[in-house]
Design an enzyme around this catalytic site. Structure first.
Site, PDB file in Angstrom:
ATOM      1  CG  ASP A  59      -1.383   4.035  -4.713  1.00  0.00           C
ATOM      2  OD1 ASP A  59      -1.056   4.893  -3.875  1.00  0.00           O
ATOM      3  OD2 ASP A  59      -1.949   2.967  -4.398  1.00  0.00           O
ATOM      4  CE1 TYR A  64      -2.529  -2.776  -2.511  1.00  0.00           C
ATOM      5  CE2 TYR A  64      -1.644  -1.211  -4.084  1.00  0.00           C
ATOM      6  CZ  TYR A  64      -2.482  -1.497  -3.033  1.00  0.00           C
ATOM      7  OH  TYR A  64      -3.281  -0.506  -2.526  1.00  0.00           O
ATOM      8  CE  LYS A  89      -1.244   2.665  -0.962  1.00  0.00           C
ATOM      9  NZ  LYS A  89      -1.347   1.799  -2.127  1.00  0.00           N
ATOM     10  CG  HIS A 122      -1.792  -0.537   3.050  1.00  0.00           C
ATOM     11  ND1 HIS A 122      -1.166  -1.289   2.085  1.00  0.00           N
ATOM     12  CD2 HIS A 122      -3.012  -0.244   2.539  1.00  0.00           C
ATOM     13  CE1 HIS A 122      -1.963  -1.437   1.049  1.00  0.00           C
ATOM     14  NE2 HIS A 122      -3.089  -0.821   1.303  1.00  0.00           N
TER      15      HIS A 122
HETATM   16  P1  NDP Z   1     -11.117   1.528  -8.750  1.00  0.00           P
HETATM   17  O1  NDP Z   1     -12.250   2.335  -8.218  1.00  0.00           O
HETATM   18  O2  NDP Z   1      -9.962   2.212  -9.345  1.00  0.00           O
HETATM   19  O3  NDP Z   1     -11.768   0.534  -9.814  1.00  0.00           O
HETATM   20  C1  NDP Z   1     -11.036  -0.417 -10.513  1.00  0.00           C
HETATM   21  C2  NDP Z   1     -12.012  -1.291 -11.282  1.00  0.00           C
HETATM   22  O4  NDP Z   1     -12.721  -0.496 -12.231  1.00  0.00           O
HETATM   23  C3  NDP Z   1     -11.328  -2.392 -12.056  1.00  0.00           C
HETATM   24  O5  NDP Z   1     -12.201  -3.502 -12.043  1.00  0.00           O
HETATM   25  C4  NDP Z   1     -11.225  -1.819 -13.477  1.00  0.00           C
HETATM   26  O6  NDP Z   1     -11.238  -2.875 -14.403  1.00  0.00           O
HETATM   27  C5  NDP Z   1     -12.462  -0.978 -13.561  1.00  0.00           C
HETATM   28  N1  NDP Z   1     -12.306   0.234 -14.390  1.00  0.00           N
HETATM   29  C6  NDP Z   1     -11.294   1.122 -14.374  1.00  0.00           C
HETATM   30  N2  NDP Z   1     -11.532   2.128 -15.224  1.00  0.00           N
HETATM   31  C7  NDP Z   1     -12.711   1.876 -15.806  1.00  0.00           C
HETATM   32  C8  NDP Z   1     -13.500   2.557 -16.786  1.00  0.00           C
HETATM   33  N3  NDP Z   1     -13.100   3.693 -17.324  1.00  0.00           N
HETATM   34  N4  NDP Z   1     -14.689   1.991 -17.174  1.00  0.00           N
HETATM   35  C9  NDP Z   1     -15.100   0.822 -16.622  1.00  0.00           C
HETATM   36  N5  NDP Z   1     -14.411   0.135 -15.680  1.00  0.00           N
HETATM   37  C10 NDP Z   1     -13.227   0.665 -15.271  1.00  0.00           C
HETATM   38  O7  NDP Z   1     -10.699   0.503  -7.590  1.00  0.00           O
HETATM   39  P2  NDP Z   1      -9.369   0.071  -6.826  1.00  0.00           P
HETATM   40  O8  NDP Z   1      -9.871  -0.608  -5.610  1.00  0.00           O
HETATM   41  O9  NDP Z   1      -8.438  -0.648  -7.697  1.00  0.00           O
HETATM   42  O10 NDP Z   1      -8.702   1.448  -6.357  1.00  0.00           O
HETATM   43  C11 NDP Z   1      -7.719   2.143  -7.096  1.00  0.00           C
HETATM   44  C12 NDP Z   1      -6.366   2.066  -6.426  1.00  0.00           C
HETATM   45  O11 NDP Z   1      -6.427   2.545  -5.086  1.00  0.00           O
HETATM   46  C13 NDP Z   1      -5.824   0.642  -6.249  1.00  0.00           C
HETATM   47  O12 NDP Z   1      -5.371   0.076  -7.455  1.00  0.00           O
HETATM   48  C14 NDP Z   1      -4.763   0.882  -5.217  1.00  0.00           C
HETATM   49  O13 NDP Z   1      -3.608   1.426  -5.822  1.00  0.00           O
HETATM   50  C15 NDP Z   1      -5.441   1.893  -4.301  1.00  0.00           C
HETATM   51  N6  NDP Z   1      -6.079   1.257  -3.124  1.00  0.00           N
HETATM   52  C16 NDP Z   1      -5.627   1.592  -1.878  1.00  0.00           C
HETATM   53  C17 NDP Z   1      -6.181   1.047  -0.745  1.00  0.00           C
HETATM   54  C18 NDP Z   1      -5.674   1.426   0.591  1.00  0.00           C
HETATM   55  O14 NDP Z   1      -6.075   0.801   1.585  1.00  0.00           O
HETATM   56  N7  NDP Z   1      -4.793   2.386   0.700  1.00  0.00           N
HETATM   57  C19 NDP Z   1      -7.290   0.062  -0.832  1.00  0.00           C
HETATM   58  C20 NDP Z   1      -7.714  -0.204  -2.182  1.00  0.00           C
HETATM   59  C21 NDP Z   1      -7.133   0.387  -3.267  1.00  0.00           C
HETATM   60  P3  NDP Z   1     -10.092  -3.046 -15.537  1.00  0.00           P
HETATM   61  O15 NDP Z   1      -8.776  -3.137 -14.824  1.00  0.00           O
HETATM   62  O16 NDP Z   1     -10.479  -4.299 -16.229  1.00  0.00           O
HETATM   63  O17 NDP Z   1     -10.201  -1.817 -16.409  1.00  0.00           O
END
Ligand code: NDP
Length: 287
Positions: A59, A64, A89, A122
């Site tokens: 995604d 991004y 998006k 988006h």
């Molecule tokens: P997430 O809820 O996926 O959380 C990501 C965070 O959690 C990062 O800091 C990551 O750190 C950490 N993390 C991931 N897995 C673990 C684990 N198993 N244990 C502990 N920490 C963990 O947040 P996002 O906001 O990134 O959402 C996911 C995706 O959704 C985005 O990447 C994007 O593609 C999409 N999105 C879409 C939006 C929209 O408006 N359409 C808005 C926001 C996001 P680390 O990388 O260090 O593991």
């Protein structure tokens, strides 16, 4: 050793399990989110590892600024394009009919692909999202995208779209986690056969110390992140957890070998506080 191999095969098979969208296109329940993977090398490594491990859905979004990295990692993986599911998006400043068509072309160029699997609006930019949607319908008719959908649409946006368009979105990608369970919107989408995809499914790691989730983790022999992701799956949500860490990329996929009881599901639902960590879809202010 044999057992270990069988376990990995089983995780990968499950990891590739798919939801059939209302237009018949199949989409993996789990994908890798790549928001905030701006550092190219880190992003490339994470995406490459996820693909090697068995993830088949990525995604991304124009905003991004890593569509090029996604495209390159996909090509380098050697996995046939048709086995992958790529989402991107259209950003807010690119909305409107002509601008969206142009932005889509730019995304394809960045990705170096002939088509994308899912193209999403988006955010519902006021006075523009209907024209943006018309452009998405055109891209769908021209088979440049296999499915079209939206993000951050409230019920009133979806009703407005239904009243003024031909195609129904296959998906609404929304902020969704145990602190923001979005029951009315999820119920509405279910009634309309619009799949629900959770962004920030882990609430950006803010809930991982929540005592009740930690306790459930101990009960099931899983991490609190795995408990949250399993809760999503049992609710029928598509999830796209983001991680740049190999252990966590694996951990987030290992959620198919246990099942939360109805009582535990209901306790997790009870954590809802209608609390957003991202902007409100009716009051966002970024361009
Ligand atoms: P997430 O809820 O996926 O959380 C990501 C965070 O959690 C990062 O800091 C990551 O750190 C950490 N993390 C991931 N897995 C673990 C684990 N198993 N244990 C502990 N920490 C963990 O947040 P996002 O906001 O990134 O959402 C996911 C995706 O959704 C985005 O990447 C994007 O593609 C999409 N999105 C879409 C939006 C929209 O408006 N359409 C808005 C926001 C996001 P680390 O990388 O260090 O593991």
């Amino acid at each position: 050793m044999k057992k270990m191999k069988e376990r990995v095969i089983s995780v990968v098979q499950h990891l590739q399990s798919e939801k059939t969208l209302h237009n018949g296109v199949k989409m993996p329940y789990i994908g890798l989110g790549v928001y905030l993977m701006k550092e190219k090398e880190e992003a490339a490594e994470a995406i490459t590892y996820a693909l090697q491990y068995g993830y088949r859905s990525i995604d991304t979004a124009k905003i991004y600024q890593n569509e090029d990295v996604v495209g390159e990692a996909v090509r380098d993986s050697g996995i046939p394009r048709e086995e992958l599911f790529i989402t991107t998006k259209v950003w807010n400043t690119d909305q409107g009919y002509d601008n969206t068509l142009k932005a889509f072309e730019e995304s394809l160029n960045q990705l170096q692909m002939d088509y994308v699997d899912l193209y999403l609006i988006h955010w519902a930019v006021k006075d523009q999202y209907l024209d943006t949607w018309r452009a998405l319908e055109r891209l769908y008719d021209e088979k440049l995208v296999r499915a079209i959908g939206v993000c951050n649409f409230q019920i009133h946006h979806l009703e407005d779209l239904a009243a003024h368009s031909n195609e129904k979105p296959v998906i609404n990608q929304i902020e969704l986690h145990p602190r923001l369970t979005q029951e009315p919107l999820r119920e509405y989408c279910q009634g309309q056969e619009i799949a629900v995809e959770a962004w920030s499914p882990l609430a950006r790691a803010r809930l991982l110390e929540e005592p009740s989730l930690v306790a459930l983790g101990e009960k099931y022999g899983k991490s609190s992140a795995q408990i949250i992701l399993r809760w999503h799956l049992q609710n029928g949500n598509i999830i796209i957890p983001k991680s740049v860490n190999k252990n966590r990329i694996r951990e987030n996929a290992e959620i198919f070998d246990f099942e939360l009881s109805m009582k535990d599901m209901s306790d997790i639902n009870g954590l809802n506080m209608d609390e957003r960590y991202g902007p409100h879809p009716d009051h966002f202010q970024f361009d």
